[in-house]
Design an enzyme around this catalytic site. Structure first.
Site, PDB file in Angstrom:
ATOM      1  N   CYS A 131       0.831  -1.206   0.000  1.00 56.42           N
ATOM      2  CA  CYS A 131       0.000   0.000   0.000  1.00 56.42           C
ATOM      3  C   CYS A 131       0.865   1.257   0.000  1.00 56.42           C
ATOM      4  CB  CYS A 131      -0.921  -0.010   1.216  1.00 56.42           C
ATOM      5  SG  CYS A 131      -1.924   1.474   1.331  1.00 56.42           S
ATOM      6  N   CYS A 134      -0.395   4.090   2.157  1.00 55.47           N
ATOM      7  CA  CYS A 134      -0.203   3.932   3.602  1.00 55.47           C
ATOM      8  C   CYS A 134       1.254   4.163   3.997  1.00 55.47           C
ATOM      9  CB  CYS A 134      -0.576   2.519   4.056  1.00 55.47           C
ATOM     10  SG  CYS A 134      -2.002   1.829   3.263  1.00 55.47           S
ATOM     11  N   ASP A 135       2.181   3.677   3.180  1.00 54.90           N
ATOM     12  CA  ASP A 135       3.570   3.581   3.634  1.00 54.90           C
ATOM     13  C   ASP A 135       4.569   4.451   2.882  1.00 54.90           C
ATOM     14  OD1 ASP A 135       2.704   1.704   5.491  1.00 54.90           O
ATOM     15  OD2 ASP A 135       2.922   0.056   4.072  1.00 54.90           O
TER      16      ASP A 135
END
Ligand code: NAP
Length: 307
Positions: A131, A134-135
């Site tokens: 992701c 997200c990261d």
């Protein structure tokens, strides 16, 4: 006993909840292991009609949820791990709590696919991610690699150039599955480098417990080499979340629900919505449309049962 239990709280599940709530069916939504579904992992969604300036994925899915709740939909945390569709009422095991339902809408979506390398699994959360949204933030000024040749890989690579010093796309073929517009956009980005006909043999950590590099192999000349990298992002597609329904409804060989037309599954009274059945379109808007269809069919099914 519930009229309708909806499994999944992405675009499909939440829209099914909205429509069945407005039909006065007081649906219960079991949120699933990834509440909000794939939209909760995205940033700006520019192709959902009605938002000329785009809307953030998490906001979009939360808005639909609130709209459904406004009309009486209930939500519970948890994941359905087993079902009994062999008789009615249908029975569903939500983390040990047995639910009963007259109709069920399966909107459990699809989850990210992994390469399956032991080193990859070991390093998830330590440099390996599925992701970018997200990261990506963790890789400011670092070397990033993205695996895949589809729209997701292009989207993630472009997004990750905001953070990384360079982003390398690794793809196993020379041809890309990505749409022309996404591919052109990625190709026009000077921070993106390309390695085609190349596969990842191993993700390396040099004994540190965090990703330090990868071992790659060129499929045409067989050459194998190591390359330093800090962040390794998977963008190689998704797998439908249907393990709980195996043997209960018809699935195709890849695990996607086989449709019997409209939103119908092989079991009368059990309906599908969204990516759990759709391997073609897989868009927020098609998932929302499918959620609407499933709710209308569930309502008609219950209405017919009552008479
Ligand atoms: P996808 O289209 O299925 O592409 C997956 C890619 O990963 C393919 O290039 C595939 O290679 C590669 N791949 C699969 N397994 C692999 C493995 N084990 N090792 C190495 N490579 C592997 O998936 P997606 O990119 O996630 O897209 C899914 C759907 O969502 C598509 O319909 C797409 O158009 C849509 N989407 C749209 C947007 C947008 O328009 N903004 C953004 C994201 C996704 P091969 O090509 O060799 O099979």
């Amino acid at each position: 006993m519930r009229n309708v239990v909806i499994l999944g709280s992405g675009c499909a599940g939440n829209t099914a909840a909205l429509y069945s709530a407005r039909a006065n069916l007081q649906p219960l939504v079991v949120s699933g292991h990834e509440p909000g579904g794939q939209l909760s992992l995205t940033t700006l969604v520019e192709n959902f009609p009605g938002f000329p300036d785009g809307i953030n994925g998490p906001d979009l899915v939360e808005n639909i949820k609130q709209q459904a709740q406004h009309f009486g939909a209930e939500y519970m945390h948890g994941t359905v791990t087993g079902v009994d569709f062999s008789r009615r009422p249908f029975r569903l095991d939500a983390d040990g709590t047995w639910l009963e339902a007259r109709a069920v809408i399966i909107a459990t979506g699809a989850s990210a696919r992994w390469l399956g390398l032991p080193s990859e699994q070991k390093l998830i959360g330590h440099g390996v991610s599925s992701c970018a949204t997200c990261d990506g933030f963790f890789y400011r000024g670092k070397k990033i690699m993205v695996v895949g040749g589809g729209d997701s890989a292009m989207e993630e690579a472009i997004f990750l150039t905001r953070f990384g010093s360079e982003v390398t796309v690794i793809h196993r073929r020379d041809e890309f599955r990505a749409s022309r517009i996404m591919l052109d956009r990625a190709r026009a980005n000077p921070k993106i480098k390309w390695l085609t006909s190349t596969v990842v043999e191993e993700i390396l950590d040099g004994g540190t417990g965090v990703v330090t590099g990868v071992r790659l192999r060129h499929l045409k000349d067989g050459r194998s080499w190591e390359q330093a990298v800090d962040g390794f992002f998977l963008a190689i597609g998704h797998r439908p979340n249907t393990a709980a329904f195996k043997g209960q409804i018809d699935l195709d060989p890849d695990g996607y629900i086989l449709t019997k037309g409209g939103a119908r599954t092989s079991v009368e009274g059990v309906f599908h919505a969204g990516d759990v059945q759709d391997r073609v379109y897989r868009q927020a808007i098609t998932a929302a449309g499918a959620g609407c269809m499933a709710a209308i069919e569930a309502e008609r099914f219950l209405e017919a049962e009552a008479h």
